[in-house]
Design a protein around this motif. Structure first.
Motif, PDB file in Angstrom:
ATOM      1  N   PRO A   1      42.561 167.731 139.166  1.00 18.73           N
ATOM      2  CA  PRO A   1      41.912 168.805 139.931  1.00 18.73           C
ATOM      3  C   PRO A   1      41.753 168.465 141.412  1.00 18.73           C
ATOM      4  O   PRO A   1      41.925 169.335 142.277  1.00 18.73           O
ATOM      5  CB  PRO A   1      40.544 168.943 139.245  1.00 18.73           C
ATOM      6  N   ASP A   2      41.430 167.214 141.729  1.00 18.55           N
ATOM      7  CA  ASP A   2      41.200 166.857 143.124  1.00 18.55           C
ATOM      8  C   ASP A   2      42.489 166.769 143.921  1.00 18.55           C
ATOM      9  O   ASP A   2      42.454 166.659 145.152  1.00 18.55           O
ATOM     10  CB  ASP A   2      40.427 165.539 143.224  1.00 18.55           C
ATOM     11  N   VAL A   3      43.640 166.815 143.246  1.00 19.29           N
ATOM     12  CA  VAL A   3      44.926 166.845 143.936  1.00 19.29           C
ATOM     13  C   VAL A   3      45.421 168.285 144.080  1.00 19.29           C
ATOM     14  O   VAL A   3      45.959 168.664 145.120  1.00 19.29           O
ATOM     15  CB  VAL A   3      45.963 165.996 143.169  1.00 19.29           C
ATOM     16  N   LEU A   4      45.211 169.093 143.039  1.00 18.93           N
ATOM     17  CA  LEU A   4      45.752 170.453 143.022  1.00 18.93           C
ATOM     18  C   LEU A   4      44.832 171.483 143.663  1.00 18.93           C
ATOM     19  O   LEU A   4      45.277 172.574 144.040  1.00 18.93           O
ATOM     20  CB  LEU A   4      46.035 170.872 141.574  1.00 18.93           C
ATOM     21  N   LEU A   5      43.528 171.169 143.804  1.00 19.95           N
ATOM     22  CA  LEU A   5      42.560 172.144 144.291  1.00 19.95           C
ATOM     23  C   LEU A   5      41.991 171.769 145.650  1.00 19.95           C
ATOM     24  O   LEU A   5      41.985 170.593 146.029  1.00 19.95           O
ATOM     25  CB  LEU A   5      41.407 172.287 143.289  1.00 19.95           C
ATOM     26  N   ASP A   6      41.502 172.748 146.345  1.00 20.93           N
ATOM     27  CA  ASP A   6      40.734 172.522 147.570  1.00 20.93           C
ATOM     28  C   ASP A   6      39.431 171.827 147.179  1.00 20.93           C
ATOM     29  O   ASP A   6      38.696 172.306 146.309  1.00 20.93           O
ATOM     30  CB  ASP A   6      40.441 173.865 148.233  1.00 20.93           C
ATOM     31  N   PRO A   7      39.124 170.660 147.790  1.00 21.44           N
ATOM     32  CA  PRO A   7      37.909 169.925 147.402  1.00 21.44           C
ATOM     33  C   PRO A   7      36.630 170.744 147.498  1.00 21.44           C
ATOM     34  O   PRO A   7      35.664 170.468 146.787  1.00 21.44           O
ATOM     35  CB  PRO A   7      37.874 168.753 148.399  1.00 21.44           C
TER      36      PRO A   7
ATOM     37  N   ASP B   1      34.849 175.913 144.001  1.00 15.89           N
ATOM     38  CA  ASP B   1      33.895 175.817 142.897  1.00 15.89           C
ATOM     39  C   ASP B   1      34.490 175.035 141.727  1.00 15.89           C
ATOM     40  O   ASP B   1      33.801 174.209 141.090  1.00 15.89           O
ATOM     41  CB  ASP B   1      33.494 177.220 142.426  1.00 15.89           C
ATOM     42  N   ALA B   2      35.780 175.265 141.428  1.00 13.66           N
ATOM     43  CA  ALA B   2      36.419 174.580 140.303  1.00 13.66           C
ATOM     44  C   ALA B   2      36.494 173.070 140.561  1.00 13.66           C
ATOM     45  O   ALA B   2      36.279 172.261 139.646  1.00 13.66           O
ATOM     46  CB  ALA B   2      37.820 175.145 140.072  1.00 13.66           C
ATOM     47  N   ALA B   3      36.774 172.674 141.805  1.00 14.71           N
ATOM     48  CA  ALA B   3      36.861 171.248 142.138  1.00 14.71           C
ATOM     49  C   ALA B   3      35.504 170.576 141.998  1.00 14.71           C
ATOM     50  O   ALA B   3      35.398 169.455 141.482  1.00 14.71           O
ATOM     51  CB  ALA B   3      37.402 171.077 143.553  1.00 14.71           C
ATOM     52  N   ARG B   4      34.443 171.270 142.452  1.00 14.76           N
ATOM     53  CA  ARG B   4      33.092 170.693 142.339  1.00 14.76           C
ATOM     54  C   ARG B   4      32.675 170.590 140.876  1.00 14.76           C
ATOM     55  O   ARG B   4      32.040 169.612 140.473  1.00 14.76           O
ATOM     56  CB  ARG B   4      32.101 171.541 143.136  1.00 14.76           C
ATOM     57  N   GLN B   5      33.030 171.576 140.065  1.00 16.48           N
ATOM     58  CA  GLN B   5      32.698 171.535 138.646  1.00 16.48           C
ATOM     59  C   GLN B   5      33.447 170.385 137.956  1.00 16.48           C
ATOM     60  O   GLN B   5      32.891 169.680 137.114  1.00 16.48           O
ATOM     61  CB  GLN B   5      33.042 172.865 137.974  1.00 16.48           C
TER      62      GLN B   5
ATOM     63  N   GLY C   1      32.069 160.227 133.192  1.00 19.69           N
ATOM     64  CA  GLY C   1      33.049 159.287 132.670  1.00 19.69           C
ATOM     65  C   GLY C   1      34.139 159.943 131.852  1.00 19.69           C
ATOM     66  O   GLY C   1      34.878 159.267 131.144  1.00 19.69           O
ATOM     67  N   LEU C   2      34.266 161.270 131.949  1.00 17.72           N
ATOM     68  CA  LEU C   2      35.284 162.001 131.203  1.00 17.72           C
ATOM     69  C   LEU C   2      36.507 162.240 132.084  1.00 17.72           C
ATOM     70  O   LEU C   2      36.402 162.337 133.308  1.00 17.72           O
ATOM     71  CB  LEU C   2      34.723 163.343 130.722  1.00 17.72           C
ATOM     72  N   ARG C   3      37.673 162.346 131.460  1.00 24.91           N
ATOM     73  CA  ARG C   3      38.882 162.687 132.210  1.00 24.91           C
ATOM     74  C   ARG C   3      39.001 164.198 132.248  1.00 24.91           C
ATOM     75  O   ARG C   3      38.862 164.866 131.214  1.00 24.91           O
ATOM     76  CB  ARG C   3      40.118 162.062 131.555  1.00 24.91           C
ATOM     77  N   VAL C   4      39.284 164.739 133.426  1.00 24.26           N
ATOM     78  CA  VAL C   4      39.367 166.186 133.610  1.00 24.26           C
ATOM     79  C   VAL C   4      40.739 166.547 134.159  1.00 24.26           C
ATOM     80  O   VAL C   4      41.192 165.965 135.151  1.00 24.26           O
ATOM     81  CB  VAL C   4      38.277 166.691 134.578  1.00 24.26           C
ATOM     82  N   LEU C   5      41.391 167.500 133.518  1.00 17.61           N
ATOM     83  CA  LEU C   5      42.677 168.024 133.984  1.00 17.61           C
ATOM     84  C   LEU C   5      42.516 169.495 134.328  1.00 17.61           C
ATOM     85  O   LEU C   5      41.759 170.221 133.670  1.00 17.61           O
ATOM     86  CB  LEU C   5      43.753 167.867 132.909  1.00 17.61           C
ATOM     87  N   LEU C   6      43.229 169.922 135.349  1.00 15.85           N
ATOM     88  CA  LEU C   6      43.209 171.331 135.719  1.00 15.85           C
ATOM     89  C   LEU C   6      44.428 172.018 135.133  1.00 15.85           C
ATOM     90  O   LEU C   6      45.546 171.550 135.292  1.00 15.85           O
ATOM     91  CB  LEU C   6      43.230 171.483 137.238  1.00 15.85           C
TER      92      LEU C   6
END
Length: 802
Positions: free
Chosen positions: A389-395, A398-402, A410-415
Motif C-alpha cells: 500500500p505504501d508503494v502504490l498509494l499516496d501516503p 485514507d487507505a494508506a493511513r488505514q 505487526g500484520l502484513r497488509v496488501l493493497l
C-alpha cells in the motif's frame, strides 16, 4: 508476454536413455569431499607420521622396544583422523542430498523434480522465481522472465530473457517464469565448477587454519637448527656408545614435533560438522563454523526467519469502489490462480479464495522485490494489481493511513486495486483505484525471542531487514524485544559512510530492496563488523553472498541455498546459537590445544639448544659433554597427561567464550614464555643432578628422573593455566592428570619399565623445588601477559553449569 499455448515438448524416456549412454548427462561430482580411500591415504601418509616413523625405525635398531612407544602416536593419529573425517563426510553427504536444489525437468512422461546430475542434453527445464539455472541453456518459453547474473558477470541489474536468449548456469531467476533447453551439461557447464566450490569439504581460507600454518612455520624455523645441533652433539661428542647416543638424540627430536596440533584442529572441525549435522544444519564450507563464532552483527530477514514462512488471510477490508461489478473474491482468486510460481502471500490467497471465475488474462506482471507489486490484466475485467500500500498509494490517502494502522499491529497488509493501464505497459501500474486491503497474519516463531535474547547476552547485535512495510516490521521487532522504531529503507542514504551511521541508530528496516540489503552488509563491514546474513528468498541472494557468513533456510529458494555457507535444513532460526556455539568451541578449544603443543615444542627446542651449546663448549675445554636428559620413553610419558589426553578432552569440550581476532599473537605470547620457563627449569634441574658421562646407569637414571619431575610439575601448571577460566570438569582434568603421574612414580613396575629412579631423595626434592619455582613463574607470566594485552584475567568461569 504470456506463455505459449503449445509448450516445448520434453524428451522421451528412450531419448533420455540414449543421451545417458552417449555420456551427454550432467554427471558431475555431487560433492567434492574426499573418497574414503583418499581420506585413509591423507591421514596415514602425513609429514608428521613420516618423521615419527623414521625415528621409530632408528629406535628399533637399538633393540629398546619400550622407547619405541611413541610410535603408537602414528597409529592413534591415523585412526582418529580417519574416523572423524569419514564421519564428517558421511554427515555432509547425507545432508547435501536432503538440501540439494532439484530442477523441474519436463519430459513427455510429465514434469518431475530431478537431482542436477540426472539432467541430460536437450532436456527442457522449467523456471520460476528463486530457481537456480543448473546447466547452460537456451530460453524456449518466457513469461516476464528476468535473470540475475551478477554472481557470474558482476552485472547488478536483472536481465530480461526472451525466447532464444542464452541462460548461464549459476545465475538465478529474479521474477517471472519460463523454460529453457539444456545446451551444455557436465563439465562443460559453469555449474560444475560452481557446485564444487560451493560444497567443498575444506579446511582452508580461515583465520584459524592460517594461524596454525603460521605457527607450524615458526616451529619449522626452530626445529632445523635445534635438530641438527642435537644430532651432531649426541652422536659425535658424548662418546657413550651408539645405542645410548641414538636414544638420547631421538628423545630430543620426538617432542619437537607437534604431532597432535593439526590432528586436533581437524578433529575439532570434523566433530563440529557432525554435531551440527545432527541438528539438520548443513555446513557447505567448514570455515563458516569458525566465522560465525566471530560474528558481532546478524542481519535477519523477517519473513521466514523471525516469523513463520506460511501466512493466512485474516481479513479483507474494503476501502473503495472500483466502478466495476467484479467481486473482490473473484479478483483475488483470479490473481492467485494466474501465478504459476506463487510466493507465500499468493499461496495464502489461493488457500482462501480458490473458486476461480474463469477470467481470461491478457497480460501479466510478476512480483518483483524492486517494485513491490504484481498484477494481471483481464479481458473485460480490468487491470488488477496487488502489492504494498505504501508503494502504490499516496501516503496521505485514507487507505494508506488505514493500512499503516493495521500494519502497526505487526500484520502484513496488501493493497488490492485497479490500475489505469495494462500491467505490461511501460507506465504500469498507472493511477491506482484502491479496492481492498488484504490483511495477512504471520506468526512470530516461538523460539525467535529466546534466540534473540541469546545474541543480546553474547553482545551480538541483530538488524532486522525486510521488504515489508516499516511499520509492520517495527511492530514485529517490538514483540521480539528489539524495540525502537523501524526505518523506511527508502529514506536510507546512499553514501556508505552515512548509511553506516544510520545503521548505528536503527535496529529494524522496512521496504529494503535487494541492492540495499547488499549495501547494508557492506556498510556494516566497513565499520569493522563481522556480518552474518540470514534469508530464504531470491531477494536475499546478493546479501548472502557478500556477507561474511551467509545462512539460508532449507525451505528457501534454490539460489539462496546455493550461495550460503550454512543451510538450516530444519528452517529454524533457533539453530543459529548452536552454530555459533560450535564455532566458539572450535576456536577457543584449538587455541588452548595450540598453547599446549607449542609450549612443548618451545621447551623441547630450548632444552636441545642448551644441551647442544653446553656440549660445544665442554669439548674444547676437556669437560664431559652433557647427554640429552631424556630417552624417548621419558618424553612419551611426559606427553601423555600434560598434552595428549588433556588436549583431546579440551578440543572436544563445550566452550561458549566469544572468539576474537589475534589467534597467533595470543598463542605465541603464551606458549613462548611458558616454554622458555619450562625448558630453563628442566635444564637447571638436570645440571644439578647430572654426574657426568662416567656416572653409573643408576645415577644417570636419577638425573633424567629429576629433570622429568621438574618438567612435569612445570608442564602441569601450564595445563592448569591454559584450562582457565575453570569449570569443575577442567579442575578435575588438571587434578586427574597430576594424579596419573603420582601413580606412575609410585608403582615399582612402572618405574622399572619407564626407566625412572626416585631413590635419591635429595635430588628428587631439589627437582620438585625447581618445578614449583617454575610453576610460580608461569603463574606470574600469565598475570603479566594479561595486563600487557589488556585482557581481564579470569581464573573461574561465571558459568559453572558445564
Amino acid at each position: 508476454m504470456t506463455l505459449p499455448s503449445v509448450r516445448a515438448p520434453g524428451l522421451t524416456d528412450a531419448e533420455v536413455a540414449q543421451r545417458v549412454a552417449e555420456g551427454k548427462s550432467n554427471d558431475v561430482p555431487e560433492r567434492s569431499t574426499r573418497s574414503v580411500a583418499q581420506i585413509i591415504r591423507a591421514n596415514v601418509f602425513t609429514r608428521i607420521n613420516a618423521i615419527l616413523g623414521v625415528l621409530l625405525l632408528i629406535v628399533m635398531t637399538t633393540g629398546s622396544v619400550i622407547n619405541g612407544m611413541f610410535g603408537l602416536l602414528i597409529i592413534a593419529n591415523s585412526i582418529i583422523g580417519m574416523v572423524q573425517e569419514i564421519r564428517a563426510k558421511q554427515t555432509l553427504d547425507k545432508l547435501a542430498i536432503v538440501g540439494q536444489a532439484k530442477p523441474m525437468v519436463r519430459r513427455q512422461s510429465g514434469s518431475v523434480t530431478l537431482p542436477p546430475h540426472e539432467v541430460v542434453l536437450d532436456d527442457i527445464i522449467e523456471l520460476g522465481p528463486g530457481d537456480q539455472v543448473v546447466v547452460d541453456g537456451e530460453v524456449v518459453e518466457d513469461e516476464n522472465l528476468e535473470v540475475d547474473e551478477s554472481l557470474l558477470t558482476g552485472e547488478a541489474d536483472p536481465i530480461a530473457k526472451d525466447v532464444g536468449d542464452e541462460v548461464m548456469s549459476g545465475s538465478f531467476v529474479v521474477s517471472g517464469a519460463g523454460a529453457y533447453r539444456a545446451t551444455k551439461v557436465g563439465s562443460e557447464a559453469y555449474a560444475a565448477k560452481l557446485a564444487a566450490d560451493a560444497s567443498k569439504f575444506t579446511l582452508v581460507k580461515s583465520e584459524l587454519r592460517n594461524g596454525i600454518n603460521k605457527i607450524l612455520r615458526f616451529i619449522t624455523y626452530l626445529l632445523v637448527p635445534a635438530g641438527l645441533l642435537t644430532i651432531y652433539t649426541q652422536l659425535f661428542t658424548t662418546h657413550v656408545g651408539w645405542r645410548e647416543s641414538v636414544l638420547r638424540m631421538v628423545g630430543a627430536l620426538v617432542p619437537m614435533v607437534p604431532e597432535g596440533l593439526v590432528l586436533m584442529t581437524s578433529i575439532a572441525f570434523a566433530v563440529g560438522v557432525v554435531r551440527l549435522g545432527q541438528r539438520q544444519c548443513l555446513v557447505q564450507e567448514l570455515p563458516a563454523i569458525e566465522g560465525l563464532a566471530r560474528v558481532d552483527v546478524v542481519c535477519a530477514d523477517k519473513t521466514g526467519t523471525l516469523t513463520d514462512a506460511g501466512m493466512r488471510v485474516s481479513d479483507v477490508v474494503e476501502v473503495g469502489e472500483t466502478g466495476r461489478g467484479e467481486s473482490l473474491a473473484d479478483a483475488l482468486a483470479s490473481l492467485a490462480a494466474a501465478d504459476a510460481r506463487p510466493n507465500a502471500s499468493m499461496q495464502a490467497l489461493a488457500a482462501t479464495f480458490h473458486a476461480t471465475p474463469g477470467w481470461i488474462a491478457t497480460a501479466t506482471a510478476p512480483f518483483k522485490s524492486a517494485t513491490k507489486w504484481s498484477g494481471v490484466s483481464y479481458r473485460d475485467h480490468g487491470n488488477w494489481v496487488i502489492g504494498a500500500p505504501d508503494v502504490l498509494l499516496d501516503p496521505g490517502s485514507d487507505a494508506a493511513r488505514q493500512a499503516e494502522r493495521i500494519g502497526a499491529r505487526g500484520l502484513r497488509v496488501l493493497l488490492l486495486g485497479v490500475g489505469s493501464v495494462p500491467v505490461d505497459h511501460p507506465e504500469a501500474p498507472g493511477q491506482i483505484t484502491p479496492a481492498a486491503l488484504v490483511v495477512l497474519e504471520q506468526k512470530v516463531r516461538p523460539d525467535a525471542h529466546e534466540t534473540l535474547n541469546y545474541f543480546a547476552a553474547q553482545n551480538v547485535s541483530v538488524k532486522v531487514i525486510s521488504g515489508d512495510n516499516a511499520v509492520s516490521v517495527g511492530a514485529v521487532a517490538e514483540k521480539l524485544g528489539l524495540g525502537g522504531e523501524a526505518m523506511d529503507a527508502r529514506e536510507l542514504p546512499r553514501e556508505p559512510e552515512n548509511l553506516a551511521e544510520a545503521l548505528d541508530s536503527f535496529t529494524s528496516f522496512g521496504r529494503v530492496r535487494p541492492d540495499q540489503k547488499r549495501a547494508i552488509v557492506h556498510a556494516l563491514q566497513s565499520r569493522g563488523h563481522t556480518v552474518a546474513m540470514t534469508g530464504d528468498g531470491v531477494n536475499d541472494v546478493l546479501a548472502l553472498k557478500d556477507a561474511d557468513i551467509g545462512v539460508a533456510m532449507g525451505a528457501g529458494s534454490p539460489a539462496s541455498r546455493a550461495v550460503a555457507q550454512i543451510v538450516l535444513l530444519d528452517n529454524r532460526f533457533a539453530t543459529l546459537p548452536h552454530v555459533v556455539g560450535e564455532g566458539r568451541r572450535v576456536i577457543g578449544n584449538i587455541e588452548r590445544v595450540a598453547n599446549l603443543f607449542l609450549t612443548k615444542t618451545v621447551y623441547s627446542v630450548l632444552l636441545a639448544l642448551l644441551v647442544g651449546i653446553e656440549c660445544l663448549i665442554a669439548v674444547p675445554i676437556g669437560r664431559d659433554p652433557l647427554l640429552y636428559p631424556f630417552q624417548p620413553i621419558h618424553v612419551t610419558i611426559a606427553a601423555w597427561f600434560t598434552i595428549g589426553i588433556p588436549a583431546f578432552v579440551l578440543s572436544l569440550a563445550p566452550n561458549t567464550e566469544r572468539a576474537y581476532p589475534g589467534f597467533v599473537r595470543r598463542v605465541l605470547t603464551s606458549a613462548v614464555p611458558f616454554g622458555l620457563v619450562v625448558g630453563t627449569a628442566t635444564f637447571a634441574s638436570y645440571l644439578v643432578a647430572y654426574q657426568g658421562r662416567h656416572a653409573s646407569w643408576q645415577e644417570q637414571d636419577q638425573a633424567s628422573t629429576a629433570a622429568l619431575i621438574t618438567l612435569l610439575v612445570a608442564a602441569l601448571w601450564v595445563l592448569a593455566v591454559v584450562a582457565r577460566p575453570y569449570r569443575w570438569w577442567r579442575v578435575a582434568l588438571v587434578l586427574a592428570s597430576g594424579l596419573a603421574y603420582v601413580v606412575i612414580f609410585s608403582l615399582p613396575v612402572a618405574r622399572e619399565k619407564f626407566l625412572l629412579d626416585t631413590s635419591d631423595l635429595t635430588t628428587t626434592s631439589i627437582a620438585l623445588g625447581i618445578g614449583v619455582v617454575a610453576a610460580a613463574t608461569i603463574e606470574a607470566v600469565w598475570w603479566i601477559r594479561a595486563r600487557v594485552l589488556g585482557v581481564r584475567p579470569r581464573v573461574w568461569s561465571s558459568d559453572q553449569s558445564r
